[in-house]
Write a protein that holds these residues in place. Structure first.
Motif, PDB file in Angstrom:
ATOM      1  N   LYS A 129       0.827  -1.209   0.000  1.00 25.49           N
ATOM      2  CA  LYS A 129       0.000   0.000   0.000  1.00 25.49           C
ATOM      3  C   LYS A 129       0.863   1.260   0.000  1.00 25.49           C
ATOM      4  CE  LYS A 129      -3.806  -2.233   2.473  1.00 25.49           C
ATOM      5  NZ  LYS A 129      -4.513  -2.359   3.757  1.00 25.49           N
ATOM      6  N   SER A 130       1.976   1.229   0.733  1.00 28.53           N
ATOM      7  CA  SER A 130       2.863   2.390   0.792  1.00 28.53           C
ATOM      8  C   SER A 130       3.495   2.661  -0.577  1.00 28.53           C
ATOM      9  CB  SER A 130       3.961   2.130   1.831  1.00 28.53           C
ATOM     10  OG  SER A 130       4.903   3.188   1.827  1.00 28.53           O
ATOM     11  N   ALA A 131       3.971   1.595  -1.260  1.00 29.62           N
ATOM     12  CA  ALA A 131       4.585   1.761  -2.585  1.00 29.62           C
ATOM     13  C   ALA A 131       3.553   2.206  -3.615  1.00 29.62           C
ATOM     14  CB  ALA A 131       5.234   0.449  -3.018  1.00 29.62           C
ATOM     15  N   PHE A 132       2.352   1.644  -3.545  1.00 29.42           N
ATOM     16  CA  PHE A 132       1.256   2.000  -4.443  1.00 29.42           C
ATOM     17  C   PHE A 132       0.978   3.503  -4.337  1.00 29.42           C
ATOM     18  CE2 PHE A 132      -3.020   2.640  -5.802  1.00 29.42           C
ATOM     19  CZ  PHE A 132      -3.360   1.613  -6.669  1.00 29.42           C
ATOM     20  N   LYS A 133       0.842   3.990  -3.093  1.00 27.58           N
ATOM     21  CA  LYS A 133       0.531   5.406  -2.858  1.00 27.58           C
ATOM     22  C   LYS A 133       1.655   6.312  -3.355  1.00 27.58           C
ATOM     23  CE  LYS A 133      -1.266   8.500   0.728  1.00 27.58           C
ATOM     24  NZ  LYS A 133      -0.467   9.662   0.344  1.00 27.58           N
ATOM     25  N   LYS A 134       2.913   5.872  -3.184  1.00 26.91           N
ATOM     26  CA  LYS A 134       4.047   6.674  -3.630  1.00 26.91           C
ATOM     27  C   LYS A 134       4.005   6.893  -5.138  1.00 26.91           C
ATOM     28  CE  LYS A 134       9.074   7.003  -3.203  1.00 26.91           C
ATOM     29  NZ  LYS A 134      10.296   6.361  -2.665  1.00 26.91           N
ATOM     30  N   ILE A 135       3.695   5.848  -5.887  1.00 20.92           N
ATOM     31  CA  ILE A 135       3.607   5.965  -7.344  1.00 20.92           C
ATOM     32  C   ILE A 135       2.401   6.813  -7.740  1.00 20.92           C
ATOM     33  CG2 ILE A 135       3.178   4.679  -9.478  1.00 20.92           C
ATOM     34  CD1 ILE A 135       4.804   2.401  -8.337  1.00 20.92           C
TER      35      ILE A 135
END
Length: 625
Positions: free
Chosen positions: A506-512
């Motif tokens: 979820k953290s990587a998804f939001k960053k992109i």
């Protein structure tokens, strides 16, 4: 209405192009000094000629953006010649209905309009097409020669070359440009070609026997639905002020039509103040996407004591991005973004808008370039965008033919992504030389599971994998996916990312998503209905997992019970009930054995995972050529 094709001959460095296809989003690519910007300027000049004819303007060719000394190829100026443009128009159903209502003529195909510019002026013509062939005998004017100064020449093809109406004298007034005049030669040509003839300050007016549809009216119909906007690569404060003043002047003309405004200066002044306040708010909204930190915009008249009318008045422009400053004092990056943002406010909503942007990346930070690219993609939904660039970010990866290769004064659609990479100096990784699409996952097991699913469920994707068009890559962890995504985008690949539905994913998804590296349509979670956390392994049928665990621990019975946790946590919990501690090493070995088993299974997908996997499959298929 939209422009489907464009052609240029003898314009600056452009000798002659093929018929260039223009889509909703078209990118011209090429090295420096190859003619990208000149093609954009040519497109603007051609549209201005159409617009000039529809308005009946006679302000000379410079008003249309053309100077023979500057724009006609220098090497050919001694021998003379003409600059030629061609614009192919495709009408929407609404346009066709409106056209029929005006002219009683049905449009059943594209209408190609030719523009020919010489030292004296320009000629507009409808080029050979089904529309021209069908109505050639209805008195349709096929071309108009417009001279740069006082005289205007019109040509008409009449039925059989014979006049069927009486000729009447007409006294010509210099400003009566909208009346169509034709001379009567002593011996008419067989094709019935007539041109303006002036004698003793008298002109002769001729009309066709059947119908009086006229090219200028057709051109007017098109130009009223068309808007050309060229954004140059060097976007100075003077250029921004020019855009702003044009936008305000367009609105001021509406005010000047009000009789009350004409009679009362005070009313006008108050109306102008209100307008400037509204425009300032609109500009703030327009540039908010480009400069998120903007807090306010202030407009003020440069000559507040005198009324000259909207067209003759200048306006000062200040922007508050934490510091209220006149535009002249802002940096090049801010000026560049402002120039682009202002066009959203300038474009008339009633016209089909063609926006040409020269080097949109100029003066911008890489992060701002990605932000700008997403805004331009959004603009392309309601406007026709044409870009000249060196930057890989703006390459249309989804439609390779929308990228036009400009080389040695010629232009043609790109054939493949490899050609574009070579042109822009992009060096891909060894396994990506022929690939145009990367499916990025967190781990090796995710990669093998997804690959097996594609092999079973999509012949199109399987073929792409075999030929190297698609590459499935493991990032080695969710946190590494955003960085790898940027790297692969820099290699001009389409990228699709698949994340575990857990805290790291979820953290990587939001960053992109926040950085707008990718469109949200290209981001996927391995989400299964009813589960709070998920991993790609949750997509595997429980029966396969149970059999692997039984073999690994040599136990007779094991059943992975479903819960809202991801499968690895469920596995740890269920093994603990049997007195078995799940170590990190054991988990990795079980994952590998599950993947090995999947390679020999044709029915390994958990029923609840089918919708999620199908969405990924459909997106990947849509991104293939």
């Amino acid at each position: 209405m939209r422009i489907t094709h464009f052609k240029v001959e003898n314009y600056r460095s452009i000798q002659k192009t093929n018929l260039i296809p223009l889509k909703k989003y078209t990118v011209f690519l090429g090295k420096n000094n190859e003619g990208k910007s000149n093609i954009l300027r040519a497109l603007e000049c051609a549209i201005k000629c159409l617009d000039g004819e529809s308005r009946g303007t006679r302000m000379g060719m410079k008003r249309q953006g053309f100077s023979f000394e500057r724009d006609f190829p220098v090497s050919k100026q001694e021998e003379g010649g003409t600059t030629k443009f061609r614009l192919d128009f495709e009408f929407s159903k609404e346009d066709k209905d409106s056209f029929f209502e005006l002219f009683k003529i049905k449009i059943d195909g594209k209408i190609p309009v030719g523009v020919k510019i010489g030292t004296l002026g320009y000629t507009l013509s409808i080029l050979p097409c089904s529309f021209r062939d069908k109505y050639i005998n209805r008195g349709m004017i096929l071309s108009i020669d417009k001279l740069a100064r006082e005289s205007v020449e019109y040509k008409i093809l009449l039925d059989g070359g014979k006049l069927k109406e009486k000729v009447k004298n007409y006294i010509f007034s210099f400003w009566d440009i909208r009346t169509f005049m034709f001379s009567i030669p002593d011996s008419p040509e067989k094709d019935g070609l007539f041109s303006l003839f002036k004698k003793n300050r008298k002109l002769y007016q001729v009309k066709s026997a059947r119908g009086d549809a006229r090219l200028s009216e057709v051109v007017g119909f098109i130009s009223q639905r068309l808007s050309a906007n060229y954004i140059q690569s060097v976007r100075t404060e003077e250029y921004i002020s020019e855009i702003l003043n044009k936008a305000i002047s367009f609105r001021m003309r509406e005010i000047e039509e009000d009789e009350k405004v004409k009679k009362a200066l005070e009313i006008v002044e108050k109306a102008e103040e209100d307008l400037l306040e509204d425009v300032a708010k609109e500009i703030k909204m327009a540039i908010k996407d480009f400069i998120p930190m903007v807090k306010g915009v202030k407009l003020a008249r440069r000559h507040p004591t005198k009324w000259y009318g909207g067209m003759h008045r200048g306006y000062g422009f200040q922007i508050d991005d934490g510091n209220l400053t006149v535009i002249q004092s802002k940096g090049d990056g801010v000026k560049s973004l402002l120039a682009l943002g202002l066009f959203k406010n300038k474009i008339p909503k009633t016209r089909h808008s063609v926006i040409g942007i020269d080097e949109p990346e100029a003066h911008l930070h890489p992060g701002a370039i990605r932000e700008l690219n997403s805004v331009i993609e959004e603009l392309s939904k309601t406007n026709q965008i044409v870009i000249a660039t060196h930057c890989p970010v703006f390459v249309d990866r989804k439609s390779i033919s929308s990228n036009i290769i400009v080389d040695k004064g010629t232009a043609r659609p790109a054939e493949d992504i490899k050609e574009i990479r070579e042109l822009l100096g992009v060096v891909p990784a060894d396994n990506m030389i022929n690939s145009s699409l990367i499916v990025l996952v967190e781990g090796e097991c995710d990669k093998k599971i997804l690959k097996r699913y594609f092999e079973l469920e999509s012949q199109k994707i399987n073929k792409g994998l075999m030929h190297g068009e698609i590459v499935i890559e493991a990032a080695g962890g969710a946190s590494k996916v955003p960085t790898m995504c940027q790297v692969y985008q820099g290699m001009l690949a389409n990228v699709v990312c698949v994340f575990d539905y857990d805290a790291e994913g979820k953290s990587a998804f939001k960053k992109i998503e926040d950085s707008k590296i990718l469109n949200s349509k290209d981001l996927f979670y391995s989400k299964i209905k009813g589960s709070k956390d998920c991993e790609v392994e949750d997509c595997i049928n429980v029966k396969v997992i149970n059999e692997v665990v039984q073999e690994y621990y040599d136990i007779e019975e094991f059943e992975l019970k479903s819960s809202k946790k991801k499968w690895s946590k469920n596995l740890e919990f269920d093994l603990d009930h049997q007195g078995i501690t799940l170590t990190e090493t054991a988990l990795n070995e079980i994952k590998n054995k599950i993947v090995e088993r999947v390679q020999n299974e044709s029915d390994f997908v958990h029923p609840a995972a089918v919708p999620f996997l199908k969405r990924i499959k459909n997106r990947v298929e849509s991104l293939l050529k």
